[in-house]
Design a protein around this motif. Sequence first.
Motif, PDB file in Angstrom:
ATOM      1  N   GLU A  26       0.700  -1.220   0.050  1.00  0.00           N
ATOM      2  CA  GLU A  26      -0.214   0.030   0.052  1.00  0.00           C
ATOM      3  C   GLU A  26       0.763   1.290   0.158  1.00  0.00           C
ATOM      4  O   GLU A  26       0.368   2.484  -0.017  1.00  0.00           O
ATOM      5  CB  GLU A  26      -1.198   0.090   1.268  1.00  0.00           C
ATOM      6  N   LEU A  27       2.120   1.125  -0.291  1.00  0.00           N
ATOM      7  CA  LEU A  27       3.076   2.269   0.085  1.00  0.00           C
ATOM      8  C   LEU A  27       3.714   2.663  -1.233  1.00  0.00           C
ATOM      9  O   LEU A  27       4.134   1.861  -2.151  1.00  0.00           O
ATOM     10  CB  LEU A  27       4.304   1.979   1.062  1.00  0.00           C
ATOM     11  N   THR A  28       3.878   3.825  -1.431  1.00  0.00           N
ATOM     12  CA  THR A  28       4.607   4.355  -2.539  1.00  0.00           C
ATOM     13  C   THR A  28       5.706   5.377  -2.200  1.00  0.00           C
ATOM     14  O   THR A  28       5.602   5.749  -0.929  1.00  0.00           O
ATOM     15  CB  THR A  28       3.951   5.091  -3.657  1.00  0.00           C
ATOM     16  N   LEU A  29       6.930   5.679  -2.821  1.00  0.00           N
ATOM     17  CA  LEU A  29       7.871   6.792  -2.443  1.00  0.00           C
ATOM     18  C   LEU A  29       7.219   8.013  -2.111  1.00  0.00           C
ATOM     19  O   LEU A  29       7.667   8.713  -1.347  1.00  0.00           O
ATOM     20  CB  LEU A  29       8.962   6.796  -3.535  1.00  0.00           C
ATOM     21  N   ASP A  30       6.053   8.170  -3.018  1.00  0.00           N
ATOM     22  CA  ASP A  30       5.251   9.459  -2.547  1.00  0.00           C
ATOM     23  C   ASP A  30       4.753   9.480  -1.059  1.00  0.00           C
ATOM     24  O   ASP A  30       4.784  10.850  -0.485  1.00  0.00           O
ATOM     25  CB  ASP A  30       4.217   9.779  -3.297  1.00  0.00           C
TER      26      ASP A  30
END
Length: 289
Positions: A26-30
């Motif tokens: 559920e994670l991105t670098l953003d």
Amino acid sequence: MEETNIVTQVFLPLSLAFIMFSVGLELTLDDFKRVVVRPRDFFVGAVSQVIVLPLVAFALLSVWTIEPALAVGVMIIASCPGGVTSNLMTYLARGDTALSVSLTAVISLLAVVTLPLIVSFSIQHFMNAATAPELPIGKTIIGVFLITTVPVCIGMLIKHFAAAFAKKFERIARLVASVLFIVIVLGAIASERENIVDYFIQAGTLTLTLNVVMMVLAALLAHIAGMGVKQRIAITLECGLQNGTLAIFVAATLIGNKTMTVPGGIYSLLMFATAILYLIIAKRQQAQD
């Protein structure tokens, strides 16, 4: 004994790794950019969880009569980051989900160092030197890193390079992670069923007090900092919903003490009740505004 070893050395680590993998999906670098883009929100949340929460737990334990191993167990749950549950509850409460996710992600990385240090201090402080278990800092840091950070990174890589698959699998992963979480919590409590009533008397009220006091303090700190309603909701839930699976893993697998798993299990059950109550209150307040 062999069954216990299989549970603590195989099932528990693999389950925790999968739960952290589901967080990574559920994670991105953003999500990590939140630290730079809105540093005040992140700073208040991080300080509340990494510093204030363990200090509140230590203060309560200083005036509360409780078995030493249970006291260490309370400090273990207090030094854990939030988990996927805090993100879900924040979303349901219409809070700032992006802030919740970024706090979970970054504090999970910080916990690789902060958790072993706090737990090591707690063992030395609350337990007799003759009976206190050893907690090698280096080994614990590596263990927490391999079982939390690495799976999160793998989940993020899959989300980045196989976004379509990650989107389809995300909901299934969250469901499986939730089931594993419940099984682990109930298993930790069941493993000490002979003493659970006495332990609940000692640690139940304490863990509930810690949970409620911390949620109130987090909401107050967010209000003093002039943060919006959505941000206050995120920080309050992030500080109230801890990663109970990680707490049980540290106690059962890294330290090898079943008694220390009990506060994490009890806290994990109680935090759902307070979180749902807070969710109802938050939704009603938003409806009135």
